[in-house]
Structures are given as structure tokens and as C-alpha cells.
Design a protein around this motif. Structure first.
Motif, mmCIF file in Angstrom:
data_model
loop_
_atom_site.group_PDB
_atom_site.id
_atom_site.type_symbol
_atom_site.label_atom_id
_atom_site.label_comp_id
_atom_site.label_asym_id
_atom_site.label_seq_id
_atom_site.Cartn_x
_atom_site.Cartn_y
_atom_site.Cartn_z
ATOM 1 N N CYS A 1 0.843 -1.190 0.000
ATOM 2 C CA CYS A 1 0.000 0.000 0.000
ATOM 3 C C CYS A 1 0.883 1.247 0.000
ATOM 4 C CB CYS A 1 -0.916 -0.006 1.228
ATOM 5 S SG CYS A 1 -1.928 1.478 1.409
ATOM 6 N N GLY A 2 0.530 2.233 -0.821
ATOM 7 C CA GLY A 2 1.283 3.470 -0.899
ATOM 8 C C GLY A 2 1.181 4.322 0.351
ATOM 9 N N GLN B 1 -6.001 1.056 -7.461
ATOM 10 C CA GLN B 1 -4.774 1.458 -8.138
ATOM 11 C C GLN B 1 -4.884 2.899 -8.603
ATOM 12 O OE1 GLN B 1 -3.988 -1.320 -11.307
ATOM 13 N NE2 GLN B 1 -2.979 -2.730 -9.913
ATOM 14 N N CYS B 2 -3.765 3.602 -8.471
ATOM 15 C CA CYS B 2 -3.709 4.994 -8.901
ATOM 16 C C CYS B 2 -2.279 5.308 -9.315
ATOM 17 C CB CYS B 2 -4.161 5.915 -7.764
ATOM 18 S SG CYS B 2 -4.076 7.660 -8.177
ATOM 19 N N GLU B 3 -2.087 5.702 -10.571
ATOM 20 C CA GLU B 3 -0.786 6.083 -11.103
ATOM 21 C C GLU B 3 0.305 5.056 -10.785
ATOM 22 O OE1 GLU B 3 -1.368 10.452 -12.328
ATOM 23 O OE2 GLU B 3 0.537 9.947 -11.430
ATOM 24 N N THR C 1 -12.187 11.931 -8.090
ATOM 25 C CA THR C 1 -11.927 12.976 -7.093
ATOM 26 C C THR C 1 -10.474 13.062 -6.666
ATOM 27 O OG1 THR C 1 -12.485 11.477 -5.270
ATOM 28 C CG2 THR C 1 -14.272 12.829 -6.155
ATOM 29 N N VAL C 2 -9.619 12.167 -7.169
ATOM 30 C CA VAL C 2 -8.225 12.134 -6.725
ATOM 31 C C VAL C 2 -7.361 13.108 -7.528
ATOM 32 C CG1 VAL C 2 -7.493 10.253 -8.249
ATOM 33 C CG2 VAL C 2 -6.296 10.611 -6.086
ATOM 34 N N GLU D 1 1.954 11.644 -3.073
ATOM 35 C CA GLU D 1 0.858 12.023 -2.198
ATOM 36 C C GLU D 1 -0.449 12.103 -2.972
ATOM 37 O OE1 GLU D 1 2.465 15.758 -0.906
ATOM 38 O OE2 GLU D 1 3.492 14.839 0.775
ATOM 39 N N ILE D 2 -1.567 11.730 -2.308
ATOM 40 C CA ILE D 2 -2.885 11.805 -2.932
ATOM 41 C C ILE D 2 -3.756 12.781 -2.151
ATOM 42 C CG2 ILE D 2 -2.831 9.543 -4.042
ATOM 43 C CD1 ILE D 2 -4.352 8.395 -1.659
ATOM 44 N N TYR D 3 -4.550 13.567 -2.903
ATOM 45 C CA TYR D 3 -5.409 14.590 -2.319
ATOM 46 C C TYR D 3 -6.761 14.575 -3.016
ATOM 47 C CZ TYR D 3 -0.945 16.562 -0.784
ATOM 48 O OH TYR D 3 0.284 16.735 -0.225
#
Length: 193
Positions: A10-11, A24-26, A48-49, A55-57
Motif C-alpha cells: 500500500c502506498g 490502483q492509482c498512477e 476525485t483524486v 501524495e494523494i489529495y
């Protein structure tokens, strides 16, 4: 530390992420429960990411932290963000472009032709079902937009000058104070003589 389970990490928490709980994201994997905005802790999804490095916001917090700063860029509910999501693969369709008012008598309160008022932007008849009143004139809902950027307006969020309507940001940028530290972008100083 060895990766005994063979799964992805996990990131956020660096623990093994199993397929059933993976987001999954990027190129990174996250637990669904860890896929939260780093500032406000709201749950995120692909729409919404906003990603900045590792970092994710949420888009709102991303705009506040990394978006433009200066005059006309508030930090409240109306925060302006330049992030349109292109880095996330979001494609934007361009709608019909806005047009400045072509009416030479735009300053008149209401121009009645055949019993109906005319919109100052498109000069077409404005009927009650589609009428929005702003700056002392009747507009179509679709024409009630900033003359510079095309942003949709409300009667409380507009500024008018010479018979034309603008969002508060464009009005401040084009007609507000000029000089050192006034409205020329993120921290830019402009010397006007």
C-alpha cells in the motif's frame, strides 16, 4: 523487509494489498480504506483524486495546497483550481464558446421587442422560463457567463462594467488595482509606470 506474501504494498501504510481490497492509482496500489485525501481524510475515487508526487489529495485540498495564489484566489468554498485532471487521463469536451455582448445598447435596462425582453449577449428573446436577471438586465441561463473566461455566474457572484458581466476573478484581474503585488498571478510583481 522481505515481501513474503508476494502482494503489492500500500502506498500509504506499506502493508500488503490483496486483490479484493486494492485500488490502483498512477501505478501504485492502495487499500480502499487507505485511499484518503492526505489533508481532509475524505474517501477518494478516480474522479476525485489529485496526485502530487507520492501524495494523494481530493481536488479541493490539492487546489488549496498547490493551486494558484494571490488576489482573486480565495481559500474558501469557491477556491479556484487550475487542475483540470489531464494528468489523470480526464478529457474535457469544449462546449459552445461564450460570446461577448454585441448589443450596442447593452446599458439599457430591458429592451423589449414583441413583448419579450432581449438577452444582451445573444440578442434573442428571453422568456420567463429561461430568464436570469443580473446587472439590471435579463439574460438566458446559458448566456449568463463571464465575458472573459466563460464561467457560469449567479447574481451574487458577478461584477459588471460597461454593460458586460464578469466573474469576480476576471473583473479583479482586468479592472482591479494594478502595480506591485496586485492580481498578476502567483506571487508575480509587476511594475506599471
Amino acid at each position: 523487509m522481505p515481501n513474503w506474501g508476494g502482494g503489492k504494498k500500500c502506498g500509504v501504510c506499506q502493508k500488503t494489498v490483496y486483490f479484493a481490497e486494492e485500488v490502483q492509482c498512477e501505478g501504485s496500489s492502495f487499500h480502499k480504506s487507505c485511499f484518503l485525501c492526505m489533508v481532509c481524510k475524505k474517501n477518494l475515487d478516480s474522479t476525485t483524486v489529485a496526485v502530487h508526487g507520492e501524495e494523494i489529495y481530493c481536488k479541493s485540498c490539492y487546489g488549496k495546497k498547490y493551486g494558484p495564489k494571490g488576489y482573486g484566489y480565495g481559500q474558501g468554498a469557491g477556491t479556484l483550481s487550475t487542475d483540470r485532471g489531464e494528468s489523470l487521463g480526464i478529457k474535457h469536451e469544449e462546449g459552445p464558446s461564450h460570446r461577448p455582448t454585441t448589443n450596442p445598447n447593452a446599458a439599457k435596462f430591458a429592451q423589449k421587442i414583441g413583448g419579450s425582453e432581449r438577452c444582451p449577449r445573444c440578442s434573442q428573446a428571453v422568456y420567463a422560463a429561461e430568464k436570469v436577471i443580473g446587472a439590471g438586465k435579463s439574460w438566458h441561463k446559458s448566456c449568463f457567463r463571464c465575458a472573459k473566461c466563460g464561467k457560469g455566474l449567479e447574481s451574487t457572484t458577478l461584477a459588471d462594467k460597461d454593460g458586460e458581466i464578469y466573474c469576480k476573478g476576471c473583473y479583479a484581474k482586468n479592472f482591479g488595482p494594478k502595480g506591485f503585488g496586485f492580481g498578476q498571478g502567483a506571487g508575480a510583481l509587476v511594475h506599471s509606470e
